[in-house]
Design a protein around this motif. Sequence first.
Motif, PDB file in Angstrom:
ATOM      1  N   LEU A  95       0.856  -1.172   0.000  1.00 22.82           N
ATOM      2  CA  LEU A  95       0.000   0.000   0.000  1.00 22.82           C
ATOM      3  C   LEU A  95       0.895   1.226   0.000  1.00 22.82           C
ATOM      4  O   LEU A  95       1.714   1.397   0.894  1.00 22.82           O
ATOM      5  CB  LEU A  95      -0.913   0.007   1.231  1.00 22.82           C
ATOM      6  N   ASN A  96       0.771   2.049  -1.021  1.00 16.89           N
ATOM      7  CA  ASN A  96       1.519   3.299  -1.109  1.00 16.89           C
ATOM      8  C   ASN A  96       0.562   4.448  -0.839  1.00 16.89           C
ATOM      9  O   ASN A  96      -0.471   4.566  -1.498  1.00 16.89           O
ATOM     10  CB  ASN A  96       2.114   3.463  -2.515  1.00 16.89           C
ATOM     11  N   ALA A  97       0.908   5.258   0.152  1.00 22.65           N
ATOM     12  CA  ALA A  97       0.063   6.400   0.507  1.00 22.65           C
ATOM     13  C   ALA A  97       0.787   7.684   0.155  1.00 22.65           C
ATOM     14  O   ALA A  97       1.946   7.877   0.534  1.00 22.65           O
ATOM     15  CB  ALA A  97      -0.259   6.370   1.998  1.00 22.65           C
ATOM     16  N   PHE A  98       0.103   8.581  -0.554  1.00 18.11           N
ATOM     17  CA  PHE A  98       0.674   9.869  -0.951  1.00 18.11           C
ATOM     18  C   PHE A  98      -0.247  10.979  -0.439  1.00 18.11           C
ATOM     19  O   PHE A  98      -1.188  11.377  -1.128  1.00 18.11           O
ATOM     20  CB  PHE A  98       0.794   9.960  -2.475  1.00 18.11           C
ATOM     21  N   PRO A  99      -0.016  11.476   0.776  1.00 17.47           N
ATOM     22  CA  PRO A  99      -0.843  12.587   1.261  1.00 17.47           C
ATOM     23  C   PRO A  99      -0.400  13.920   0.658  1.00 17.47           C
ATOM     24  O   PRO A  99       0.799  14.171   0.524  1.00 17.47           O
ATOM     25  CB  PRO A  99      -0.609  12.562   2.773  1.00 17.47           C
ATOM     26  N   MET A 100      -1.367  14.747   0.287  1.00 15.39           N
ATOM     27  CA  MET A 100      -1.123  16.095  -0.238  1.00 15.39           C
ATOM     28  C   MET A 100      -2.069  17.029   0.502  1.00 15.39           C
ATOM     29  O   MET A 100      -3.258  17.067   0.195  1.00 15.39           O
ATOM     30  CB  MET A 100      -1.390  16.126  -1.750  1.00 15.39           C
ATOM     31  N   LEU A 101      -1.553  17.735   1.498  1.00 16.89           N
ATOM     32  CA  LEU A 101      -2.419  18.424   2.447  1.00 16.89           C
ATOM     33  C   LEU A 101      -2.121  19.912   2.544  1.00 16.89           C
ATOM     34  O   LEU A 101      -0.957  20.323   2.448  1.00 16.89           O
ATOM     35  CB  LEU A 101      -2.260  17.797   3.839  1.00 16.89           C
ATOM     36  N   ILE A 102      -3.169  20.685   2.761  1.00 20.47           N
ATOM     37  CA  ILE A 102      -3.042  22.071   3.180  1.00 20.47           C
ATOM     38  C   ILE A 102      -2.981  22.036   4.705  1.00 20.47           C
ATOM     39  O   ILE A 102      -3.781  21.336   5.337  1.00 20.47           O
ATOM     40  CB  ILE A 102      -4.262  22.905   2.733  1.00 20.47           C
ATOM     41  N   THR A 103      -2.040  22.778   5.293  1.00 22.50           N
ATOM     42  CA  THR A 103      -1.815  22.617   6.724  1.00 22.50           C
ATOM     43  C   THR A 103      -1.973  23.922   7.491  1.00 22.50           C
ATOM     44  O   THR A 103      -1.852  25.022   6.925  1.00 22.50           O
ATOM     45  CB  THR A 103      -0.400  22.079   6.983  1.00 22.50           C
ATOM     46  N   GLY A 104      -2.227  23.789   8.771  1.00 22.18           N
ATOM     47  CA  GLY A 104      -2.293  24.939   9.657  1.00 22.18           C
ATOM     48  C   GLY A 104      -1.808  24.518  11.040  1.00 22.18           C
ATOM     49  O   GLY A 104      -2.057  23.393  11.476  1.00 22.18           O
ATOM     50  N   TYR A 105      -1.061  25.419  11.712  1.00 26.93           N
ATOM     51  CA  TYR A 105      -0.502  25.058  13.005  1.00 26.93           C
ATOM     52  C   TYR A 105      -0.632  26.213  13.986  1.00 26.93           C
ATOM     53  O   TYR A 105      -0.638  27.382  13.590  1.00 26.93           O
ATOM     54  CB  TYR A 105       0.985  24.692  12.870  1.00 26.93           C
ATOM     55  N   TYR A 106      -0.670  25.859  15.249  1.00 26.63           N
ATOM     56  CA  TYR A 106      -0.641  26.840  16.338  1.00 26.63           C
ATOM     57  C   TYR A 106       0.552  26.505  17.224  1.00 26.63           C
ATOM     58  O   TYR A 106       0.644  25.410  17.761  1.00 26.63           O
ATOM     59  CB  TYR A 106      -1.939  26.784  17.141  1.00 26.63           C
ATOM     60  N   TYR A 107       1.474  27.456  17.343  1.00 26.45           N
ATOM     61  CA  TYR A 107       2.647  27.267  18.173  1.00 26.45           C
ATOM     62  C   TYR A 107       2.407  27.888  19.539  1.00 26.45           C
ATOM     63  O   TYR A 107       1.948  29.015  19.656  1.00 26.45           O
ATOM     64  CB  TYR A 107       3.874  27.917  17.509  1.00 26.45           C
ATOM     65  N   LEU A 108       2.763  27.141  20.581  1.00 29.00           N
ATOM     66  CA  LEU A 108       2.528  27.634  21.944  1.00 29.00           C
ATOM     67  C   LEU A 108       3.494  28.754  22.303  1.00 29.00           C
ATOM     68  O   LEU A 108       3.268  29.490  23.251  1.00 29.00           O
ATOM     69  CB  LEU A 108       2.663  26.484  22.953  1.00 29.00           C
ATOM     70  N   SER A 109       4.586  28.882  21.548  1.00 30.37           N
ATOM     71  CA  SER A 109       5.552  29.940  21.811  1.00 30.37           C
ATOM     72  C   SER A 109       5.959  30.561  20.481  1.00 30.37           C
ATOM     73  O   SER A 109       5.948  29.896  19.451  1.00 30.37           O
ATOM     74  CB  SER A 109       6.780  29.378  22.521  1.00 30.37           C
ATOM     75  N   THR A 110       6.304  31.856  20.513  1.00 27.12           N
ATOM     76  CA  THR A 110       6.778  32.507  19.287  1.00 27.12           C
ATOM     77  C   THR A 110       8.283  32.763  19.324  1.00 27.12           C
ATOM     78  O   THR A 110       8.823  33.345  18.395  1.00 27.12           O
ATOM     79  CB  THR A 110       6.062  33.855  19.068  1.00 27.12           C
ATOM     80  N   ALA A 111       8.952  32.381  20.390  1.00 28.49           N
ATOM     81  CA  ALA A 111      10.406  32.577  20.476  1.00 28.49           C
ATOM     82  C   ALA A 111      11.070  31.605  19.513  1.00 28.49           C
ATOM     83  O   ALA A 111      11.059  30.392  19.725  1.00 28.49           O
ATOM     84  CB  ALA A 111      10.866  32.330  21.905  1.00 28.49           C
ATOM     85  N   TRP A 112      11.662  32.142  18.440  1.00 32.22           N
ATOM     86  CA  TRP A 112      12.088  31.300  17.332  1.00 32.22           C
ATOM     87  C   TRP A 112      13.174  30.309  17.714  1.00 32.22           C
ATOM     88  O   TRP A 112      13.186  29.163  17.249  1.00 32.22           O
ATOM     89  CB  TRP A 112      12.580  32.188  16.187  1.00 32.22           C
ATOM     90  N   ARG A 113      14.094  30.724  18.552  1.00 30.99           N
ATOM     91  CA  ARG A 113      15.218  29.853  18.860  1.00 30.99           C
ATOM     92  C   ARG A 113      15.011  29.050  20.137  1.00 30.99           C
ATOM     93  O   ARG A 113      15.962  28.509  20.692  1.00 30.99           O
ATOM     94  CB  ARG A 113      16.506  30.685  18.974  1.00 30.99           C
ATOM     95  N   ASP A 114      13.786  28.978  20.619  1.00 29.45           N
ATOM     96  CA  ASP A 114      13.481  28.136  21.772  1.00 29.45           C
ATOM     97  C   ASP A 114      12.694  26.911  21.325  1.00 29.45           C
ATOM     98  O   ASP A 114      11.970  26.962  20.333  1.00 29.45           O
ATOM     99  CB  ASP A 114      12.638  28.900  22.796  1.00 29.45           C
ATOM    100  N   PRO A 115      12.825  25.787  22.056  1.00 28.75           N
ATOM    101  CA  PRO A 115      11.955  24.637  21.735  1.00 28.75           C
ATOM    102  C   PRO A 115      10.495  25.039  21.923  1.00 28.75           C
ATOM    103  O   PRO A 115      10.160  25.756  22.874  1.00 28.75           O
ATOM    104  CB  PRO A 115      12.366  23.591  22.772  1.00 28.75           C
ATOM    105  N   LYS A 116       9.641  24.594  21.015  1.00 29.36           N
ATOM    106  CA  LYS A 116       8.245  24.956  21.129  1.00 29.36           C
ATOM    107  C   LYS A 116       7.354  23.844  20.601  1.00 29.36           C
ATOM    108  O   LYS A 116       7.643  23.212  19.589  1.00 29.36           O
ATOM    109  CB  LYS A 116       7.935  26.257  20.400  1.00 29.36           C
ATOM    110  N   ILE A 117       6.268  23.669  21.345  1.00 28.91           N
ATOM    111  CA  ILE A 117       5.281  22.668  20.971  1.00 28.91           C
ATOM    112  C   ILE A 117       4.282  23.308  20.015  1.00 28.91           C
ATOM    113  O   ILE A 117       3.965  24.487  20.141  1.00 28.91           O
ATOM    114  CB  ILE A 117       4.566  22.136  22.229  1.00 28.91           C
ATOM    115  N   TYR A 118       3.781  22.519  19.101  1.00 32.41           N
ATOM    116  CA  TYR A 118       2.738  23.016  18.211  1.00 32.41           C
ATOM    117  C   TYR A 118       1.649  21.969  18.049  1.00 32.41           C
ATOM    118  O   TYR A 118       1.883  20.770  18.238  1.00 32.41           O
ATOM    119  CB  TYR A 118       3.304  23.403  16.835  1.00 32.41           C
TER     120      TYR A 118
END
Lengths: 201, 217
Positions: free
Chosen positions: A97-120
Motif C-alpha cells: 500500500l503506497n500512501a501519498f498525502p497532499m495536504l493544506i496545513t495549519g498550526y498553532y505554536y505555543l511559543s513565538t520565540a524562534w530559537r526556543d523549543p516549542k510545541i505546536y
Amino acid sequence: MKKVLIPILILLAAQTAAAQTNLFTLQYNVSVPVSDMSDYITAASFRGVSADWRWFNIRKTHLAAGFSLGWQVFDQSATGTFQLDNGAVTGAQKRYLNAFPMLITGYYYLSTAWRDPKIYVGGGIGAYYMLQNFDLGVNRIEASNWHFGAAPEVGLQFPMRNSQGIVNVKYNWVNESGEGIAGQERGYAYWGLNAGFAWDF
Amino acid sequence: MKTPEHRRLLSSAAVIVLLAAGTVVWNACTPGSGVSVQESDVIVTIFNENTNFGALNTYILVDSIVHVPEDNSNLDRTHDKEIMRLVDSLLTRRGYTKTDTIQTPIPDFYVLFYATAQQNWFLLNAWPGSGWGWWGWPCCGGGWGWPGVGATYGFTTGTLAVTLISPAVADTTSTTIPYWTGAMNGVMDDTPQGVEARLERGINQMFEQSPYLQSTP
C-alpha cells in the motif's frame, strides 16, 4: 535623527521577520496501520518521508500555514492458505500500500520565540492518493484511488546547530472512496511517528 | 567569497538533496516484489457447493492431458504420466474407486486434465526520456539527447488444472458445472527435477486444501 532612525528600525524589523517567515521540513516517517486498514496490512511501515512548507505570520503570532507532501510504503508478505466461500488459495502473498498525502496545513505554536523549543498543534486536510497492490505468485491485482483525508498532528520544534529539529505524532484518516482490489470502497487510517530537520528562510 | 550565511544555506541544500535522493532510491512502490521460482506457485481449488462428495464413489481417468492450445510449444509431455498417476493415487486414498468403463455402470465422475503455458516478456527502459526505449540504440538523430538503454527479460508460466465433472458433460446440449477444480500456476523455468517436485507438491496441496473430497460409501 529620528526621521532616519525610525524607518531604518522598521526596515530592520521587517527584514528580521521576513528571514523567519518560512520553514521547510524534511521528515522520516514511521507509520502503523489501524482500523480497517489493518485488515489488509498489519505490519508497521519504516519507509516513509514527508516534506512540509510553513509560512509564519510576519507579526510573529502563534500561527503558521502551509502545505505538506508525503510518501509512505506499507508492505507485508505472507504464505499459507486462505479460504474462499467455495474454495481455497495457497501461495506466496505480497501486499503493498503506497500512501501519498497532499495536504493544506495549519498550526498553532505555543511559543513565538524562534530559537526556543516549542510545541505546536495543528494538522492538514486534503487529498490522499492510495495505490494498493496484491501479489499472489507472479500474479498482481492493483487498484488506485483518490481519497479525501485529514491528519491532525502535535509536535515539537527545537533549535539545532545550523537548522532546527522536528518530531511529531500524526494521525492520518483517509475517507472511503473508489474500488479497492476486492471491488469495494475502502478507507484507511494510520498513525505516524515522524522526525526530521527544519530550515528557516 | 562565500559568507557564513551562504555556506549554511549551501550545506542545508546539500543535506536536503542527499536526503531526498536517498529516499527515492530506498523507497519503492513494491519493495521486495521479486519472487523465486518456488514462490511463484499458486494453488487454487474451487468446489460446487451443491455437490455431495460423500455420495460419489466411482471415477474414470481420461487417458491424456489436454494442452491448450493443442500445439502449445511451451509444453511437453515429460510429466504427464506422473501427474495422472498422482491424482489417481490421491483419489483412491480418499475412498474413490477407479473404473475403466464409461458404461454399465456409468461412473459417478470423470477426471479431466488441462495444461497451458505462455511466455511473458518485459522491457526495461533506463532512460525513458529518449522516447524510444531500447529500440532506439543507438538512438535517432540529434536533438533526442540520451539514447535509450534497456534490457529484456522473460519467463514462462504454466497452469495445470484437474477437474472432477459429472458424466453429463458428454451431453453437449447442456452446461455442466464441475464438481471440483484444482489448478496450479507457476513459473516453468526450472530444472526437470524441480518441475516434477513442484508439480507433486502442488497436486498434494490441491487435495490437502480440499478435505471435503472424501467418499463415504
